[in-house]
Design a protein around this motif. Structure first.
Motif, PDB file in Angstrom:
ATOM      1  N   ASN A  84       0.839  -1.190   0.000  1.00 53.46           N
ATOM      2  CA  ASN A  84       0.000   0.000   0.000  1.00 53.46           C
ATOM      3  C   ASN A  84       0.877   1.244   0.000  1.00 53.46           C
ATOM      4  N   PRO A  85       0.517   2.282  -0.752  1.00 50.07           N
ATOM      5  CA  PRO A  85       1.299   3.526  -0.733  1.00 50.07           C
ATOM      6  C   PRO A  85       1.352   4.133   0.665  1.00 50.07           C
ATOM      7  N   SER A  86       2.489   4.727   0.987  1.00 50.31           N
ATOM      8  CA  SER A  86       2.664   5.382   2.282  1.00 50.31           C
ATOM      9  C   SER A  86       2.210   6.825   2.191  1.00 50.31           C
ATOM     10  N   SER A 337       1.317  14.069  -0.870  1.00 48.94           N
ATOM     11  CA  SER A 337       1.865  13.089  -1.794  1.00 48.94           C
ATOM     12  C   SER A 337       2.022  11.741  -1.108  1.00 48.94           C
ATOM     13  N   LEU A 338       2.243  10.698  -1.925  1.00 46.58           N
ATOM     14  CA  LEU A 338       2.435   9.341  -1.449  1.00 46.58           C
ATOM     15  C   LEU A 338       3.796   8.839  -1.899  1.00 46.58           C
ATOM     16  N   THR A 339       4.290   7.827  -1.211  1.00 42.59           N
ATOM     17  CA  THR A 339       5.542   7.187  -1.609  1.00 42.59           C
ATOM     18  C   THR A 339       5.293   5.700  -1.810  1.00 42.59           C
ATOM     19  N   GLY A 382      -2.459   9.841  -9.044  1.00 45.21           N
ATOM     20  CA  GLY A 382      -2.760   8.544  -9.633  1.00 45.21           C
ATOM     21  C   GLY A 382      -3.087   7.459  -8.649  1.00 45.21           C
ATOM     22  N   LEU A 383      -2.636   7.583  -7.380  1.00 45.50           N
ATOM     23  CA  LEU A 383      -2.845   6.537  -6.380  1.00 45.50           C
ATOM     24  C   LEU A 383      -3.519   7.093  -5.136  1.00 45.50           C
ATOM     25  N   THR A 384      -4.104   6.174  -4.361  1.00 42.10           N
ATOM     26  CA  THR A 384      -4.666   6.481  -3.047  1.00 42.10           C
ATOM     27  C   THR A 384      -4.015   5.567  -2.026  1.00 42.10           C
ATOM     28  N   PRO A 385      -4.062   5.911  -0.742  1.00 41.04           N
ATOM     29  CA  PRO A 385      -3.438   5.045   0.274  1.00 41.04           C
ATOM     30  C   PRO A 385      -4.054   3.657   0.360  1.00 41.04           C
ATOM     31  N   GLN A 386      -5.288   3.449  -0.154  1.00 40.19           N
ATOM     32  CA  GLN A 386      -5.955   2.154  -0.060  1.00 40.19           C
ATOM     33  C   GLN A 386      -5.643   1.238  -1.242  1.00 40.19           C
ATOM     34  N   VAL A 403      -5.293 -12.138 -11.287  1.00 39.08           N
ATOM     35  CA  VAL A 403      -4.140 -12.436 -10.447  1.00 39.08           C
ATOM     36  C   VAL A 403      -4.624 -12.888  -9.072  1.00 39.08           C
ATOM     37  N   ARG A 404      -3.723 -13.523  -8.361  1.00 35.43           N
ATOM     38  CA  ARG A 404      -3.999 -13.959  -6.999  1.00 35.43           C
ATOM     39  C   ARG A 404      -2.996 -13.307  -6.062  1.00 35.43           C
ATOM     40  N   ILE A 405      -3.476 -12.719  -4.987  1.00 39.78           N
ATOM     41  CA  ILE A 405      -2.613 -12.010  -4.046  1.00 39.78           C
ATOM     42  C   ILE A 405      -1.912 -13.006  -3.151  1.00 39.78           C
ATOM     43  N   GLU A 406      -0.627 -12.850  -3.047  1.00 41.95           N
ATOM     44  CA  GLU A 406       0.164 -13.701  -2.172  1.00 41.95           C
ATOM     45  C   GLU A 406      -0.172 -13.399  -0.721  1.00 41.95           C
ATOM     46  N   LYS A 407      -0.435 -14.439   0.025  1.00 40.43           N
ATOM     47  CA  LYS A 407      -0.854 -14.244   1.407  1.00 40.43           C
ATOM     48  C   LYS A 407       0.305 -13.687   2.246  1.00 40.43           C
ATOM     49  N   GLY A 408      -0.063 -12.775   3.131  1.00 39.02           N
ATOM     50  CA  GLY A 408       0.929 -12.180   4.032  1.00 39.02           C
ATOM     51  C   GLY A 408       1.539 -10.920   3.493  1.00 39.02           C
ATOM     52  N   ASP A 409       1.236 -10.512   2.248  1.00 46.00           N
ATOM     53  CA  ASP A 409       1.771  -9.278   1.645  1.00 46.00           C
ATOM     54  C   ASP A 409       0.646  -8.312   1.394  1.00 46.00           C
ATOM     55  N   GLY A 410       0.627  -7.271   2.179  1.00 47.90           N
ATOM     56  CA  GLY A 410      -0.349  -6.236   1.997  1.00 47.90           C
ATOM     57  C   GLY A 410      -1.737  -6.600   2.439  1.00 47.90           C
ATOM     58  N   GLU A 411      -1.929  -7.775   3.040  1.00 47.92           N
ATOM     59  CA  GLU A 411      -3.251  -8.182   3.490  1.00 47.92           C
ATOM     60  C   GLU A 411      -3.372  -7.947   4.979  1.00 47.92           C
TER      61      GLU A 411
END
Length: 411
Positions: A84-86, A337-339, A382-386, A403-411
């Motif tokens: 997720n963007p910071s 802004s976001l990073t 272009g992006l939001t924090p969510q 695509v399938r989200i890898e568990k433990g990353d960003g969830e």
């Protein structure tokens, strides 16, 4: 009677015949001469077992095929890691080269012509304001002063006689003994003599001031960085200010000026009065604190930079004029802004894109990049924090791809 078989060997009752073995199962017949139920059950059981094995094998085979099909379908869907963007960009610090100069840097020239009688200081010596650096012998100037003094005495005598004459003519005019024309001429001569006296006095003061320049003094506290004279050197007073006519060079190093060319993109981050860190390769592991005192308020059209002056206190003289230094200019973070990590960017022909997962499918979102922090970049729009941003996206990643989200990353 006993029954005999062919061969003459009688068969005893209750014993099997010689050609039968004890391992052969007996054949059981019912009263009608048919086979009994026992063998039929055995055959049925054997057939049942065989059928179970066949059915089990078929089901196992079908299950394996279904599992293979399912696994193939699952493996066809790409597994991705997300982040997720910071919120808020990191503070940025840019390092810019600077030219180090003395706060005051002045060449010393002669204001009078003559010969060097003696000099009192050499390079590297710290001097104070008013200290005598050298003496110039000026014989021609001394004669001019004497001549000016004589001219002043003559002017005073002429003024005195003109004053007496003018007063005398005024008295005669009161008695109508002379004409008005003659009286006016005497009065005018007196005024001219007064002007001549003032001119002689001014000329004498000028020459006496030039005599005062026979002693070359330091105009401010500083250090002598150059000496270009020696005893007996001929000194010509002039205003050409050529290096050959320079007697000494003096610099004030208690405070230094650093001129920094700031790139145009960072010009708005320069604020007068801000404290700033200065470093130098000649003084490793040391930091000097300076302050921004002024800037040119104009972008140089040739270099597209803003000329900024930073003053650095240098009472201990650890920094030297002309030394190469670096100014660390802080760039304030932007709250809006976001990073994101730098490895989320996709460089496409249509522009910069970022892969975002939405409802299990990929969306290629165009983004605008601000500052580059190395391992991270600032995203202006272009992006939001969510947003679920794909890490290390494949170059073949396509719009709408499942695509399938890898568990433990960003969830």
């Amino acid at each position: 009677m006993k029954d005999t078989r062919e061969g003459g060997i009688p068969a005893e009752e209750g014993k099997p015949a010689a050609h039968q073995t004890q391992t052969d199962p007996p054949i059981v017949l019912d009263s009608n001469g048919k086979i009994g139920r026992g063998p039929i059950l055995v055959v049925a059981a054997v057939l049942l077992v065989i059928g179970v094995f066949i059915i089990t094998g078929i089901r196992t085979r079908v299950h394996a095929e279904e599992t293979l099909t399912k696994n193939t379908a699952q493996n066809a869907v790409m597994t991705v890691a997300i982040t997720n963007p910071s919120q808020g960009a990191n503070a940025l610090e840019i390092t810019l080269p600077a030219n180090t100069q003395a706060y005051i840097d002045t060449p010393i020239y002669a204001r009078t012509s003559g010969y060097i009688k003696r000099w009192y200081t050499d390079i590297g010596k710290h001097v104070h304001r008013g200290d005598v650096l050298a003496e110039i012998q000026t014989p021609e100037l001394d004669q001019q002063v004497q001549q000016a003094q004589s001219d002043l005495a003559t002017a005073k005598a002429n003024l005195q006689i003109a004053q007496i004459t003018a007063e005398r003519w005024k008295k005669l005019l009161a008695k109508n003994a002379v004409s008005h024309q003659e009286a006016d001429q005497a009065t005018s001569d007196y005024s001219a003599r007064q002007s001549a006296l003032s001119s002689a006095e001014a000329n004498l003061r000028r020459l006496e001031q030039l005599q005062g320049f026979e002693k070359v003094t330091a105009p401010f506290d500083g250090v002598i960085t150059a000496r270009n004279i020696d005893i007996g050197s001929l000194i010509q007073a002039g205003d050409n200010n050529s290096p050959k006519s320079e007697l000494f060079h003096i610099s004030s190093t208690d405070k230094l000026r650093l001129f920094v060319p700031v790139p145009e993109v960072y010009a708005n981050s320069v604020h007068t009065g801000d404290r700033i860190v200065v470093t130098s390769d000649a003084a490793p592991n040391q930091k000097f604190i300076g302050s921004i005192v002024r800037n040119s308020n104009a972008i140089d059209i040739s270099s597209r930079t803003l000329n900024v002056e930073v003053d650095v206190p240098n009472q201990d003289h650890r920094l030297l004029p002309g030394q190469y230094a670096f100014v660390h200019l802080p760039i304030p973070p932007s709250a809006s802004s976001l990073t994101v990590p730098a490895n989320v960017l996709l460089f496409r022909a249509e522009g910069l894109r970022v892969g975002v997962v939405h409802d299990g499918r990929v969306q290629l979102v165009p983004v605008q990049i601000g500052h580059d922090y190395g391992d991270k970049v600032e995203v202006i729009s272009g992006l939001t924090p969510q947003d679920k941003v794909i890490l290390n996206p494949s170059d073949s990643l396509a719009e709408g791809e499942r695509v399938r989200i890898e568990k433990g990353d960003g969830e």
